[in-house]
Design an enzyme around this catalytic site. Structure first.
Site, short mmCIF file in Angstrom:
data_model
loop_
_atom_site.label_atom_id
_atom_site.label_comp_id
_atom_site.label_asym_id
_atom_site.label_seq_id
_atom_site.Cartn_x
_atom_site.Cartn_y
_atom_site.Cartn_z
N ASN A 287 4.39 18.40 -11.06
CA ASN A 287 4.11 17.13 -10.39
C ASN A 287 4.24 17.22 -8.88
OD1 ASN A 287 3.36 15.45 -12.45
ND2 ASN A 287 5.32 14.41 -12.66
N THR A 288 4.96 18.21 -8.38
CA THR A 288 5.15 18.32 -6.94
C THR A 288 3.81 18.48 -6.23
OG1 THR A 288 7.27 19.39 -7.37
CG2 THR A 288 6.43 19.50 -5.13
N GLY B 73 2.87 12.76 -2.81
CA GLY B 73 2.24 12.34 -1.56
C GLY B 73 2.66 13.14 -0.35
N ASP C 151 9.57 18.32 -22.48
CA ASP C 151 10.02 19.53 -23.18
C ASP C 151 11.47 19.87 -22.85
OD1 ASP C 151 7.33 19.43 -23.57
OD2 ASP C 151 6.92 21.51 -23.09
N ARG D 283 8.91 -0.30 -6.16
CA ARG D 283 7.75 -0.06 -7.01
C ARG D 283 7.74 -0.93 -8.26
NH1 ARG D 283 7.45 6.60 -6.40
NH2 ARG D 283 6.52 6.54 -4.31
N GLU E 99 13.40 15.87 -12.11
CA GLU E 99 13.15 14.73 -13.00
C GLU E 99 13.66 14.94 -14.41
OE1 GLU E 99 9.42 11.71 -14.08
OE2 GLU E 99 9.11 13.41 -12.72
#
Length: 628
Positions: A151-152, A156, A387, A446, A582
């Site tokens: 995801n990195t 943004g 996972d 958010r 995460e």
């Protein structure tokens, strides 16, 4: 069917709304060469497509090839582009697509031994690997997908870190001082006991700043800490309260600036000419790389780790822990050829991400959102399926905060991507519903933005003018023009014409923008209390970017301590098991601030590595003492 030999110029659909130029050289019966200009594609997301597919297609003389995991759109784009070339040459593209797939050879089982095995080659995993190498440890990194980044790569770019001496050179925006005043008068009983001493110190800092009459951008590690804490303090649908673990939050905010400096030393270049923030960050403390998006971090870390001796095994999925005498002693994995890969290691670091691309798992644990659609989009890499959390449970790990899921309010309605359209810093956000009216403080957290969007029908628009467009993240005029042409971004010379394109009353939108501009002049929003302003929306052409909330981040995960050691259900440390990023829970609690994810992964990735090195050094000292 023979083809007309030659080189054909075609285009391949990319990851976002871009099209990549391709040159396909054909003989009468063969594909001879494929050149792809991927300069307009999001770096890091589909790099493996451009390496792997041309080789497979030319080697097998077939278009019947498997899409590269995690880059399906780009894979199909390449195949479709080559098919177009074949068609132009008078060939039968359908016949090429029906040919046999390239033969894949079954590999042999492999076995490795190392000091540390890292599971997941995103930002946290590569950080841990680099830090371990700096301390002379041998490292193997396992990545289930064909390319590194996780995801990195899709992030943004702005990374939160309070750096007051740097931030002082920037002026405060209208509304920022008012936000500090509001925070400073928060009743102490609204602050959880473990945070109260720090909150009182922050109140003193704020009062001193306000009394000075200065107009620079104020910040401190205490402000970062309290905003992270309050920004994550939430109550779920069952009435359960959650807030960030004080020790973990404190560890984050007091070490993240060191992470910025460490990354700089490795080669990441930050744009020191501006301080910025992503959506839902609450404060401008973002350190943004010069290169676009999270690829700026991944390519520097990836290149450094490879150059300094780490082994990175892509297409290799960790399936189970290897146990010896009841203790974790490595990882049992499987590669894409179906072969078993066994890694013997003294320590394991889990950095495999959350579960934002696994909607059934999201729905299983969710206790925060009243409803999550089965077909909801996600901003995540398809690799992020939980996972590591399931693997951690195999070792008896405790879980924390699993019910809290973050929706990214400003996502592409179809793809879930963040950086399509015009995505400006939040001080320039103007969010309007399908009737052309504002409906929320655009500078808010958010979850606040996502809830407001859902209450207004889900789909909404970000309105920008030509000046605002110039502040947008991770885009270019060419990409904007391509999206306008594709009909995924709307552009008009007047607000009235823009309103007609998106099927709303022109008068309503014009009135909304006129009122917003007056609030920018006044520095105060009487309708929704927007926390900070910058530009007015007044210079055409004007743009409307469709947005809709999508799954973005899962705050819950494996329970860890400040050494990044994983904690078992009985409250004890699980020997030799660490987690960062995460996959771990406890820091962000009910809602993560924008920009805190990058802060988290680079800081706790380093902490996990340092903890192993300190433990080993201590063991060496103890062993040496026992032999004297």
């Amino acid at each position: 069917m023979t083809m007309r030999a030659g080189t054909y110029n075609v285009r391949a659909k990319g990851h976002d709304s871009s099209y990549m130029p391709m040159k396909v050289t054909l003989s009468e019966d063969k594909i001879k060469n494929i050149k792809i200009d991927s300069s307009g594609e999001t770096k890091g997301v589909a790099d493996e497509v451009f390496k792997r597919l041309p080789k497979e297609i030319i080697g097998g003389q077939t278009l019947n090839v498997d899409a590269v995991s995690g880059a399906t759109i780009s894979s199909h784009g390449v195949v479709d582009g080559i098919a177009e070339a074949i068609t132009q040459a008078g060939g039968n593209a359908d016949e090429w697509k029906k040919r046999s797939k390239p033969v894949k050879r079954n590999g042999q089982n492999k076995e490795y031994s190392t000091d540390v095995v890292v599971v997941g080659a995103g930002g946290a995993g590569l950080t841990a690997a680099a830090r371990l190498i700096q301390n002379n440890k041998k490292v193997i990194v396992l990545e289930k997908y064909p390319q590194i980044g996780g995801n990195t790569t899709r992030a943004g770019g702005p990374m939160n870190a309070a750096e007051p001496d740097w931030q002082k050179q920037f002026k405060a925006l209208p509304g920022e001082k008012q936000s500090l005043k509001k925070l400073a008068v928060t009743p102490i009983e609204h602050i959880d006991p473990e945070y109260r001493a720090d909150f009182k110190k922050l109140q003193e800092q704020i009062q001193k700043y306000l009394a000075s009459g200065e107009n620079y951008l104020f910040d401190s590690t205490l402000l970062h800490e309290i905003q992270t804490y309050l920004g994550g303090k939430r109550i779920d649908l069952n009435g359960n309260e959650i807030h960030g673990n004080y020790s973990l939050v404190n560890e984050l905010v007091n070490n993240v600036l060191d992470s910025v400096k460490w990354l700089t030393d490795l080669g990441v270049k930050f744009d020191r000419s501006q301080v910025t923030m992503p959506v839902g960050a609450l404060w401008r403390r973002g350190h943004k790389p010069v290169e676009p998006m999270g690829y700026a971090f991944i390519h520097v870390l990836g290149d450094w780790v490879k150059a300094h001796g780490a082994t990175i095994l892509t297409d290799t999925r960790a399936e189970h822990f290897l146990f010896k005498n009841g203790k974790i002693a490595g990882i049992i994995a499987k590669n894409s050829a179906g072969s078993k890969v066994i890694v013997h290691a003294n320590n394991v670091i889990m950095t495999s991400g959350g579960f934002g691309a696994n909607t059934p798992m999201v729905k299983k644990y969710n206790t925060y959102w009243k409803h999550i659609d089965d077909d909801i989009a996600t901003t995540n890499s398809p690799a992020i399926t939980g996972d590591g959390i399931r693997l951690g449970q195999e070792a008896g790990a405790d879980l924390v905060g699993m019910g809290f899921i973050q929706l990214m309010p400003v996502s592409d309605p179809k793809t879930g991507e963040i950086f399509t359209g015009i995505q400006t810093p939040p001080e320039n956000f103007i969010m309007v519903n399908q009737k052309g009216k504002r409906f929320v403080n655009e500078f808010a957290e958010r979850d606040t933005l996502a809830k407001a969007a859902i209450a207004n029908g889900g789909l909404f628009y970000l309105i920008a003018d030509d000046k605002m467009k110039d502040t947008a993240y991770n885009t270019s005029q060419a990409a904007i023009d391509a999206q306008v042409k594709a009909g995924t971004l709307f552009k008009a010379d007047t607000l009235a014409d823009l309103a007609k394109q998106i099927h709303m009353d022109p008068g309503t939108l014009i009135t909304t923008i006129k009122k917003y501009n007056s609030y920018v002049d006044a520095g105060k929003d009487p309708d929704f209390g927007k926390s900070a302003f910058n530009l007015k929306c007044e210079q055409g052409p004007f743009y409307a970017t469709p947005r809709k909330p999508a799954i973005h981040h899962t705050m819950g995960g494996l329970k860890i301590n400040t050494n990044a050691q994983v904690i078992a259900k009985n409250g004890k440390v699980i020997p030799s098991l660490y987690a960062a990023g995460e996959v771990a829970g406890g820091i962000h609690a009910g809602n993560r601030l924008g920009g805190n994810s990058l802060a988290d992964i680079f800081t706790f990735g380093r902490i996990a590595a340092d903890s192993i090195c300190k433990k080993d050094a201590s063991a060496d000292v103890t062993s040496g003492a026992s032999q004297n």
